[in-house]
Write a protein that holds these residues in place. Structure first.
Motif, PDB file in Angstrom:
ATOM      1  N   ARG A   1      -9.067   8.267   5.795  1.00 57.59           N
ATOM      2  CA  ARG A   1      -7.635   8.482   5.974  1.00 57.59           C
ATOM      3  C   ARG A   1      -7.275   8.532   7.466  1.00 57.59           C
TER       4      ARG A   1
ATOM      5  N   SER B   1      -6.597  -2.438   7.545  1.00 53.88           N
ATOM      6  CA  SER B   1      -6.455  -2.848   6.150  1.00 53.88           C
ATOM      7  C   SER B   1      -5.155  -3.605   5.937  1.00 53.88           C
TER       8      SER B   1
ATOM      9  N   ILE C   1      -6.013   2.288   8.218  1.00 51.72           N
ATOM     10  CA  ILE C   1      -4.819   1.767   7.542  1.00 51.72           C
ATOM     11  C   ILE C   1      -4.300   0.526   8.263  1.00 51.72           C
TER      12      ILE C   1
ATOM     13  N   GLY D   1      -1.308   4.145   1.750  1.00 49.05           N
ATOM     14  CA  GLY D   1      -1.240   4.060   3.199  1.00 49.05           C
ATOM     15  C   GLY D   1       0.038   4.659   3.740  1.00 49.05           C
ATOM     16  N   HIS D   2       1.166   4.377   3.088  1.00 44.00           N
ATOM     17  CA  HIS D   2       2.443   4.916   3.549  1.00 44.00           C
ATOM     18  C   HIS D   2       2.499   6.433   3.385  1.00 44.00           C
TER      19      HIS D   2
ATOM     20  N   PRO E   1      -7.680   3.028   2.285  1.00 43.16           N
ATOM     21  CA  PRO E   1      -6.243   3.215   2.548  1.00 43.16           C
ATOM     22  C   PRO E   1      -5.649   2.048   3.330  1.00 43.16           C
ATOM     23  N   GLY E   2      -4.466   1.614   2.886  1.00 44.63           N
ATOM     24  CA  GLY E   2      -3.785   0.508   3.546  1.00 44.63           C
ATOM     25  C   GLY E   2      -4.032  -0.834   2.885  1.00 44.63           C
TER      26      GLY E   2
ATOM     27  N   SER F   1       0.808  -1.235   0.000  1.00 45.51           N
ATOM     28  CA  SER F   1       0.000   0.000   0.000  1.00 45.51           C
ATOM     29  C   SER F   1       0.835   1.278   0.000  1.00 45.51           C
TER      30      SER F   1
END
Length: 270
Positions: free
Chosen positions: A113, A121, A118, A25-26, A163-164, A22
């Motif tokens: 977010r 996920s 995250i 995510g980062h 996200p993630g 991801s």
């Protein structure tokens, strides 16, 4: 933006875009964990341009093969392998485009977010990738991709808007479940990323209308994200000849558990 910040964003985006860990995510975590300012849509688009150029470069022979089907599709002829693959990859892009537009217009994309989203996920979809990788039948090749496969993989890919999740990771998971071997699953995921990145970049570019584009910053980000993505792609595809996806799963689970610990302890302001 400072040069080190641009390079850091480029390396994160380039290295993680095609690994099943991801990239989004980062990048969301970067300002929260480091105190750096959010890079904004201009840099996001530049980073995606760099990774787009990298995947096209690495898989150029496959991209060229698929594009050979364009004149046939325009004429309404779909019987050649190139034409069938072109239609399949186009179809696979529709779910993520539709859902992405809905999330953007509704504002739900911002609500997702968070560090806990995250973390969950990373953890859940990492375990799912491991499970699919271990039970994969691994008998099919990319030429066996059907329209039904493409649509289902498109639905898998749409989950990456959480996200993630990882766009490449969830698409690889779906391809493994459909019976493609590890390298073919990765190739399908990477080729699916091309129209998806183009669509995502076009959608993000709407935020740039009327604004200014810092040419120095964008050029730096494009160049470094291209180099990082090309390196990461080459390494992953070579390693898949000998290894499973387990190292990426271990990373995802470790990061996911760390983020959940941080998130539920309230020690960071996400």
């Amino acid at each position: 933006m400072p040069l080190y910040h641009l390079i850091l964003i480029s390396l994160i985006q380039g290295i993680t875009e095609f690994l099943p860990v991801s990239s989004s995510g980062h990048l969301i975590l970067l300002p929260g964990l480091t105190g750096l300012t959010d890079q904004g849509p201009v840099i996001d688009v530049a980073a995606h341009v760099g990774t787009l150029l990298a995947v096209i470069t690495y898989f150029w022979s496959d991209v060229r093969h698929i594009l050979h089907g364009l004149p046939q599709v325009v004429r309404g002829q779909f019987d050649s392998p190139s034409a069938r693959l072109l239609v399949a990859f186009t179809l696979a892009t529709l779910p993520v485009m539709a859902l992405g537009l809905i999330l953007k217009l509704s504002g739900l994309s911002d609500a997702l977010r968070s560090i806990t989203v995250i973390g969950w996920s990373m953890l859940v979809f990492g375990v799912l990738l491991y499970w699919m990788d271990q039970r994969a039948r691994a008998t099919r090749q990319i030429e066996d991709l059907t329209l039904r496969d493409a649509w289902i993989l498109g639905l898998w890919q749409a989950l990456a808007l959480i996200p993630g999740t990882s766009r490449s990771g969830i698409t690889i998971t779906g391809a493994l479940n459909a019976g493609f071997n590890r390298k073919e699953a990765a190739k399908i995921a990477m080729l699916m990323s091309i129209p998806t990145i183009i669509a995502s970049g076009a959608l993000t570019s709407l935020d740039l209308i009327g604004g200014t584009v810092p040419l120095r910053d964008t050029a730096i980000v494009v160049a470094f994200s291209f180099a990082a993505a090309l390196m990461a792609l080459s390494l992953m595809m070579r390693l898949l000849s000998r290894l499973t996806y387990t190292p990426y799963v271990i990373y995802r689970i470790g990061l996911g558990l760390t983020l959940l610990t941080i998130g539920y302890s309230g020690s960071l302001g996400f």
